[in-house]
Design an enzyme around this catalytic site. Structure first.
Site, PDB file in Angstrom:
ATOM      1  N   GLU A  99      -6.782   9.262   3.145  1.00 54.97           N
ATOM      2  CA  GLU A  99      -5.348  10.064   2.977  1.00 54.97           C
ATOM      3  C   GLU A  99      -5.144  10.785   1.611  1.00 54.97           C
ATOM      4  O   GLU A  99      -5.026  10.053   0.655  1.00 54.97           O
ATOM      5  CB  GLU A  99      -4.836   8.489   2.788  1.00 54.97           C
ATOM      6  CG  GLU A  99      -4.650   7.610   4.075  1.00 54.97           C
ATOM      7  CD  GLU A  99      -4.382   6.217   3.498  1.00 54.97           C
ATOM      8  OE1 GLU A  99      -3.189   5.865   3.346  1.00 54.97           O
ATOM      9  OE2 GLU A  99      -5.265   5.341   3.022  1.00 54.97           O
TER      10      GLU A  99
ATOM     11  N   HIS B  33      -1.946   8.023   7.815  1.00 58.51           N
ATOM     12  CA  HIS B  33      -2.627   7.027   7.660  1.00 58.51           C
ATOM     13  C   HIS B  33      -3.652   6.722   8.792  1.00 58.51           C
ATOM     14  O   HIS B  33      -3.819   5.752   9.313  1.00 58.51           O
ATOM     15  CB  HIS B  33      -1.746   5.584   7.447  1.00 58.51           C
ATOM     16  CG  HIS B  33      -2.691   4.570   6.730  1.00 58.51           C
ATOM     17  ND1 HIS B  33      -3.475   3.921   7.555  1.00 58.51           N
ATOM     18  CD2 HIS B  33      -2.539   4.145   5.656  1.00 58.51           C
ATOM     19  CE1 HIS B  33      -3.858   2.830   6.775  1.00 58.51           C
ATOM     20  NE2 HIS B  33      -3.516   3.029   5.598  1.00 58.51           N
TER      21      HIS B  33
ATOM     22  N   ARG C  61       0.301   2.505  -3.104  1.00 58.54           N
ATOM     23  CA  ARG C  61       1.137   1.342  -4.018  1.00 58.54           C
ATOM     24  C   ARG C  61       1.652   1.820  -5.352  1.00 58.54           C
ATOM     25  O   ARG C  61       1.217   2.892  -6.026  1.00 58.54           O
ATOM     26  CB  ARG C  61      -0.158   0.309  -4.638  1.00 58.54           C
ATOM     27  CG  ARG C  61      -0.586  -0.443  -3.287  1.00 58.54           C
ATOM     28  CD  ARG C  61      -1.863  -1.157  -3.811  1.00 58.54           C
ATOM     29  NE  ARG C  61      -2.682  -1.950  -2.657  1.00 58.54           N
ATOM     30  CZ  ARG C  61      -3.330  -1.652  -1.829  1.00 58.54           C
ATOM     31  NH1 ARG C  61      -3.850  -0.469  -1.937  1.00 58.54           N
ATOM     32  NH2 ARG C  61      -3.598  -2.348  -0.507  1.00 58.54           N
TER      33      ARG C  61
ATOM     34  N   ASP D 192     -11.562   0.875  -1.285  1.00 57.39           N
ATOM     35  CA  ASP D 192     -10.056   1.082  -1.112  1.00 57.39           C
ATOM     36  C   ASP D 192      -9.415   1.752  -2.317  1.00 57.39           C
ATOM     37  O   ASP D 192      -8.664   1.083  -3.071  1.00 57.39           O
ATOM     38  CB  ASP D 192      -9.438  -0.330  -0.865  1.00 57.39           C
ATOM     39  CG  ASP D 192      -7.818  -0.233  -0.336  1.00 57.39           C
ATOM     40  OD1 ASP D 192      -7.397   0.967  -0.184  1.00 57.39           O
ATOM     41  OD2 ASP D 192      -7.219  -1.096  -0.143  1.00 57.39           O
TER      42      ASP D 192
ATOM     43  N   HIS E 172       3.326   1.887   0.870  1.00 55.37           N
ATOM     44  CA  HIS E 172       3.659   2.502   1.923  1.00 55.37           C
ATOM     45  C   HIS E 172       5.112   2.750   2.128  1.00 55.37           C
ATOM     46  O   HIS E 172       5.345   2.450   3.447  1.00 55.37           O
ATOM     47  CB  HIS E 172       2.673   1.954   2.973  1.00 55.37           C
ATOM     48  CG  HIS E 172       1.440   2.072   2.996  1.00 55.37           C
ATOM     49  ND1 HIS E 172       0.891   3.221   2.180  1.00 55.37           N
ATOM     50  CD2 HIS E 172       0.210   1.744   3.483  1.00 55.37           C
ATOM     51  CE1 HIS E 172      -0.496   3.345   2.316  1.00 55.37           C
ATOM     52  NE2 HIS E 172      -0.885   2.305   3.049  1.00 55.37           N
TER      53      HIS E 172
END
Length: 385
Positions: free
Chosen positions: A347, A207, A107, A281, A133
């Site tokens: 990631e 991803h 982001r 996250d 992304h």
């Protein structure tokens, strides 16, 4: 030794086996159609296979890792990455399963950043509050060109994409390559490179969402055991943008320095960061030097099957996402519904919102320089306890 196939080769390259100096070398590369998009574009698939029962399938749509098959301690094979069976499903659903994301993975707050005094506005494709992304039509939605296919001790495919100046609001024409290479040590290396003709920002990653018990396993991925060698992570605000703080993991549910079951604390409502993210996250700040040789970013194990994944990278961070927003509305390649917690993304990356955080590692790329992200998925098997 390597064999290079002409790009005009038939749709199926087939399995190859070559012998050099009396030694048999795995050299399996299969090329086939993976269907068409609504635009009429053809998507191809390349399956890399070694002599140990490990295989990886890469499709040209999004330079995507569509499948990664690995045996367990009893020799039983399973596909350990989430994905779809058809190009049409990848086009229809925006889950980013296995795709190469860019220009900027993760982001950027408010979809805005300033470079050399000029402000650039990107699409707010993440609930209207952030760029996510690479934007509405990021690299994951492009059909990449096939540049090179090699067979030999290491089987590989190199794909390329050229992003024009101003695409999705980013400055500079960016020329990108992604090379997937599978060796006989059960390591799948992904090598991302990029060059630009204007100053810009770049952050490429893969991803893939993993479940070491096998994609679609009824128990999900929450029983996987995770290790991340990071003393700090980057907390986020209500819009999932890093606050800029580097917070110690000590004494928190974010301490994965020792093996920890993913689902152990994921529902801990007393931790505001878990509430904001609906679970994990978050970006973890990797210990050790970056920018040179690859180092361990994460280790993921299914205790039942013994399958182990080690994620290696030369980048400073790794985003751990526990599949919190997968909602059971899509059916995966094996015919199973994907639900919350069915896959785990690890990631490697530059930190989220780095262009707006001067004290974060820089994502800037200038003309004459090359962006290089080398990452790898190394597969092993843990002995029975």
């Amino acid at each position: 030794m390597a064999i290079r196939h002409a790009l005009a080769a038939p749709a199926l390259l087939g399995a190859l086996l070559i012998t050099v100096s009396g030694q048999a070398l795995a050299a399996d590369v299969a090329r086939a159609s993976f269907g068409q998009l609504s635009t009429g574009e053809t998507v191809e698939a390349f399956t890399l296979t070694n002599n140990n029962g490990v295989s990886a399938r890469v499709i040209t749509l999004g330079a995507t890792l569509q499948s990664l098959v690995a045996p367990d301690r009893n020799g039983k094979s399973a596909d350990i990455v989430l994905g779809y069976a058809t190009a049409a499903d990848y086009e229809k659903y925006a889950n980013y399963f296995g795709v190469s994301v860019g220009r900027y993975a993760n982001r950027i707050g408010k979809g805005r950043f300033t470079l050399d005094g000029k402000t650039y506005q990107l699409a707010l494709n993440d609930n209207g509050v952030a760029a996510l992304h690479g934007g509405k039509q990021g690299f994951d939605k492009k059909v990449w060109k096939v540049l090179e296919v090699k067979s030999g001790p290491v089987a590989s495919v190199t794909l390329g994409y050229t992003s024009p100046d101003g695409e999705e609001g980013y400055p500079g024409t960016l020329t990108v390559t992604a090379t997937y290479a599978l060796d006989e040590n059960n390591q799948l290396t992904i090598d991302y490179r990029a060059k630009t003709d204007k100053p810009t920002v770049v952050n490429l990653t893969n991803h893939a969402l993993f479940n070491m018990a096998g994609e679609g396993a009824p128990e999900g991925a929450m029983g996987n055991v995770l290790t991340i060698p990071a003393d700090h992570y980057t907390p986020v605000d209500a819009e999932l943008i890093p606050t800029g703080e580097l917070k110690p993991v000590e004494g928190t549910p974010f301490d994965f320095r020792k093996p920890r079951v993913v689902g152990q604390d994921i529902r801990d409502g007393s931790d505001p960061q878990l509430v904001i993210g609906r679970g994990y996250d978050h970006n973890f700040v990797l210990n050790g030097k970056t920018g040179g040789q690859m180092q361990l970013a994460a280790r993921l194990e299914d205790p039942v099957s013994g399958r182990v994944l080690e994620v290696l990278t030369n980048q400073p961070g790794v985003q751990f996402y526990a599949g919190n927003f997968i909602d059971g509305t899509t059916v995966g390649k094996s015919g199973k519904m994907y639900r919350q917690g069915d896959g785990i993304a690890l990631e490697p990356q530059v930190f989220p919102d780095s262009p707006n955080k001067p004290h974060f590692p820089s994502a800037r790329l200038d003309p004459g320089k090359e962006y290089h992200h080398q990452m790898a998925f190394r597969l092993t098997i843990a002995p029975a306890q």
